[in-house]
Motif scaffolding. Structure first.
Motif, mmCIF file in Angstrom:
data_model
loop_
_atom_site.group_PDB
_atom_site.id
_atom_site.type_symbol
_atom_site.label_atom_id
_atom_site.label_comp_id
_atom_site.label_asym_id
_atom_site.label_seq_id
_atom_site.Cartn_x
_atom_site.Cartn_y
_atom_site.Cartn_z
ATOM 1 N N LYS A 1 0.839 -1.203 0.000
ATOM 2 C CA LYS A 1 0.000 0.000 0.000
ATOM 3 C C LYS A 1 0.877 1.257 0.000
ATOM 4 O O LYS A 1 0.580 2.236 -0.701
ATOM 5 C CB LYS A 1 -0.916 -0.022 1.236
ATOM 6 C CG LYS A 1 -1.956 1.042 1.242
ATOM 7 C CD LYS A 1 -2.906 0.850 2.394
ATOM 8 C CE LYS A 1 -3.913 1.991 2.378
ATOM 9 N NZ LYS A 1 -4.794 1.975 3.521
ATOM 10 N N THR A 23 0.824 4.086 -2.794
ATOM 11 C CA THR A 23 0.575 5.482 -2.398
ATOM 12 C C THR A 23 1.663 6.380 -2.980
ATOM 13 O O THR A 23 1.391 7.453 -3.521
ATOM 14 C CB THR A 23 0.553 5.601 -0.853
ATOM 15 O OG1 THR A 23 -0.432 4.703 -0.360
ATOM 16 C CG2 THR A 23 0.251 7.009 -0.392
ATOM 17 N N ASP A 52 -5.624 -2.672 -7.867
ATOM 18 C CA ASP A 52 -6.756 -2.300 -8.723
ATOM 19 C C ASP A 52 -7.601 -1.225 -8.027
ATOM 20 O O ASP A 52 -7.942 -0.200 -8.637
ATOM 21 C CB ASP A 52 -7.587 -3.562 -9.011
ATOM 22 C CG ASP A 52 -8.635 -3.310 -10.071
ATOM 23 O OD1 ASP A 52 -8.295 -2.706 -11.091
ATOM 24 O OD2 ASP A 52 -9.799 -3.690 -9.853
ATOM 25 N N ASP A 53 -7.900 -1.433 -6.758
ATOM 26 C CA ASP A 53 -8.743 -0.482 -6.019
ATOM 27 C C ASP A 53 -8.060 0.886 -5.902
ATOM 28 O O ASP A 53 -8.651 1.920 -6.216
ATOM 29 C CB ASP A 53 -9.034 -0.997 -4.600
ATOM 30 C CG ASP A 53 -9.935 -2.225 -4.629
ATOM 31 O OD1 ASP A 53 -10.545 -2.493 -5.687
ATOM 32 O OD2 ASP A 53 -10.022 -2.924 -3.594
ATOM 33 N N MET A 54 -6.803 0.860 -5.452
ATOM 34 C CA MET A 54 -6.148 2.150 -5.175
ATOM 35 C C MET A 54 -5.882 2.938 -6.451
ATOM 36 O O MET A 54 -6.111 4.148 -6.516
ATOM 37 C CB MET A 54 -4.830 1.924 -4.424
ATOM 38 C CG MET A 54 -5.054 1.562 -2.965
ATOM 39 S SD MET A 54 -3.504 1.354 -2.068
ATOM 40 C CE MET A 54 -2.826 3.023 -2.109
ATOM 41 N N SER A 113 -7.395 2.611 -9.380
ATOM 42 C CA SER A 113 -8.660 3.033 -10.009
ATOM 43 C C SER A 113 -9.203 4.276 -9.299
ATOM 44 O O SER A 113 -9.643 5.230 -9.945
ATOM 45 C CB SER A 113 -9.704 1.917 -9.941
ATOM 46 O OG SER A 113 -9.214 0.793 -10.609
ATOM 47 N N ASP A 114 -9.156 4.257 -7.956
ATOM 48 C CA ASP A 114 -9.636 5.427 -7.193
ATOM 49 C C ASP A 114 -8.830 6.681 -7.545
ATOM 50 O O ASP A 114 -9.339 7.798 -7.457
ATOM 51 C CB ASP A 114 -9.527 5.177 -5.676
ATOM 52 C CG ASP A 114 -10.604 4.216 -5.203
ATOM 53 O OD1 ASP A 114 -11.500 3.890 -6.008
ATOM 54 O OD2 ASP A 114 -10.532 3.761 -4.043
ATOM 55 N N ALA A 115 -7.566 6.464 -7.906
ATOM 56 C CA ALA A 115 -6.706 7.620 -8.228
ATOM 57 C C ALA A 115 -6.836 8.046 -9.692
ATOM 58 O O ALA A 115 -6.074 8.892 -10.157
ATOM 59 C CB ALA A 115 -5.259 7.273 -7.897
#
Ligand code: SF4
Length: 373
Positions: free
Chosen positions: A170, A174, A218-220, A222-224
Motif C-alpha cells: 500500500k 501510495t 486495482d482499487d487504489m 482506479s480510485d486515483a
C-alpha cells in the motif's frame, strides 16, 4: 493474406550492473568490452533494416542505462535513423545508474518515454531482492526526467515479495500515485528456477494472498484515476504504452538482441539467448516458427484478451476475413455462460473474473478446428 510491415522495434540490452535475486531474464553483468562488442553487433543487425522507420521503439533489457555514456550515445546514434515522426521511443532505466548526463543524452536523441524500475519503496525489500538503488534515487531520476522534459514516465512495481505485507505494498502504491506518473506496471514475483531465489528455494506466496495484492492495486489505482487497461498495466487516460499495444493488438514487431522475440510476416522468432553465440555467430534463433492462420487466430485472441477493452470484432474480421464468432463460437458461448467473457456490439472482452481465470478461458479457445489459409 496481407504482409504486415512491422511498426515497432524492440532492442534488448543484456547488461546489468548487479543481478537481482528474482531475475531470469537474458542478462549478464556489465562489462565494457562485451558491451562494445554488443554495440557492433547491434550496428550490423540494424543495417539490415536500412530505410525502415518505426512508430514505436523500445530499448529494454537487462538495463540499457547500465551502458556507459559513450556507449549509450553510440546506441542512440545507431537508432536515430529509424525513428518515425511521432514515434513513441521508450527506454528502460534503473535508478541505480541513470545519471543526469544520460538523461540529457536520451532527450537529445529522441527518447520520449522512460520505464523506470522502482519495484518497492521499502529499502528492506529492495535489499532482499538485490536492487541496489534507493527510493531517493528513483525520486531523483523522476525529478530529473521532468526537468529535462520527459513527462511520459512509467514505473514498475512488484508484489508478492518475501516478507512483503499488504501495508508495505500500500505504501508503494501510495508513493506511485503521489508521483502522478502517467503509467504504472505491476508484476507479481514469480520464482524462476534459474534465478537466485529459485536456487535458494524461496517460496512463492499463495494464490489468495497474490489476489489480495492485485485487488489492492486495482482499487487504489482506479480510485486515483488510473485505468487498469491490461492485466499488469495501469495508465492515466490516453497514456497506454503504444509499444506494448503492438503486442496486445498482435501486430508485427522487429526484435534485435539476445533473447529478444519478434514477429514479422506470419513468422515468430526468438533470437538466441546465448550472448556469446549472439556476438560471434550471426543471427541464430532459439525459436523460428512459421505461423499458420489457426496459430495466428489463437495468438490474436490470447494477446487481445489481456486488454480490458478486449478484442475489437472489426479488427479480427479485417485481419482474418472471417468473424471471431464464427471461428470461436463454442469457446465464446461457453465463457459467456460462465460469466468470464462479455460480448458487446463492437468488442469481446473478459469480465473481472475472466481476467483472473484468463488461462482457463484460453484453453477453450485452443480447441478450435484448423482453418485453411
Ligand atoms: S531484474 Fe532487470 S535489472 Fe535486475 S538483473 Fe534482471 S534484467 Fe537486470
Amino acid at each position: 493474406m496481407e504482409q504486415n510491415k512491422a511498426k515497432s522495434l524492440y532492442i534488448h540490452i543484456p547488461f546489468c550492473q548487479h543481478i537481482c535475486e528474482y531475475c531470469d531474464f537474458v542478462r549478464v553483468g556489465y562489462h565494457q568490452d562485451l558491451a562494445d562488442r554488443f554495440l557492433k553487433r547491434c550496428e550490423q543487425d540494424l543495417s539490415l533494416r536500412q530505410g525502415e522507420t518505426f512508430e514505436t521503439i523500445y530499448i529494454g533489457g537487462g538495463t540499457p542505462s547500465a551502458l556507459s555514456i559513450e556507449q549509450l550515445k553510440t546506441l542512440l546514434m545507431l537508432i536515430r535513423p529509424f525513428i518515425d515522426v511521432n514515434c513513441e521511443f521508450t527506454m528502460e532505466a534503473n535508478p541505480e545508474n541513470f545519471s543526469e548526463d544520460k538523461i540529457k543524452l536520451c532527450v537529445e536523441y529522441g527518447v520520449n518515454r522512460i520505464s523506470l524500475g522502482v519495484q518497492s519503496v521499502q529499502s528492506k525489500l529492495l535489499n532482499l531482492i538485490g536492487r541496489k538503488h534507493t527510493l531517493e534515487d528513483a525520486q531523483n531520476v523522476i525529478s530529473l526526467l521532468r526537468k529535462w522534459g520527459i513527462d511520459n514516465i512509467s514505473a514498475d512495481g512488484m508484489y508478492g515479495l518475501p516478507t512483503q505485507t499488504l501495508a508495505d505494498f500500500k505504501d508503494t502504491l501510495t508513493w506511485l500515485i503521489h508521483q502522478k506518473l502517467p503509467h504504472v506496471s505491476l508484476y507479481a514475483l514469480t520464482i524462476e528456477p534459474n534465478s537466485a531465489f529459485g536456487r535458494k528455494h524461496v517460496q512463492s506466496i499463495d494464490n489468495s494472498l497474490e489476489g489480495d495484492f492485485y485487488q489492492l492495486a486495482d482499487d487504489m489505482l482506479s480510485d486515483a484515476g488510473y485505468q487498469h487497461y491490461e492485466i499488469s498495466n495501469f495508465c492515466l487516460p490516453g497514456m497506454e504504452s503504444r509499444h506494448n499495444l503492438t503486442y496486445w493488438h498482435y501486430e508485427d514487431f522487429v526484435a534485435i538482441g539476445p533473447g529478444a522475440a519478434g514477429k514479422e510476416n506470419h513468422r515468430r522468432y526468438t533470437i538466441t539467448k546465448n550472448i556469446h553465440r549472439y556476438l560471434t555467430e550471426g543471427i541464430i534463433f532459439d525459436e523460428d516458427i512459421q505461423l499458420s492462420v489457426t496459430d495466428e487466430m489463437f495468438e490474436f485472441v490470447m494477446m487481445g484478451l489481456r486488454l480490458k477493452k478486449g478484442i475489437e470484432l472489426r479488427r479480427f474480421k479485417t485481419r482474418f476475413g472471417i468473424s471471431i464468432e464464427t471461428v470461436f463460437n463454442k469457446a465464446i458461448e461457453k465463457n459467456i455462460e460462465k460469466g468470464w467473457l462479455i460480448f458487446s456490439d463492437t468488442h469481446v472482452f473478459p469480465s473481472d473474473d475472466g481476467r483472473l481465470f484468463l488461462h482457463d478461458v484460453l484453453i477453450d479457445f485452443m480447441e478450435v478446428e484448423p482453418v485453411n489459409g
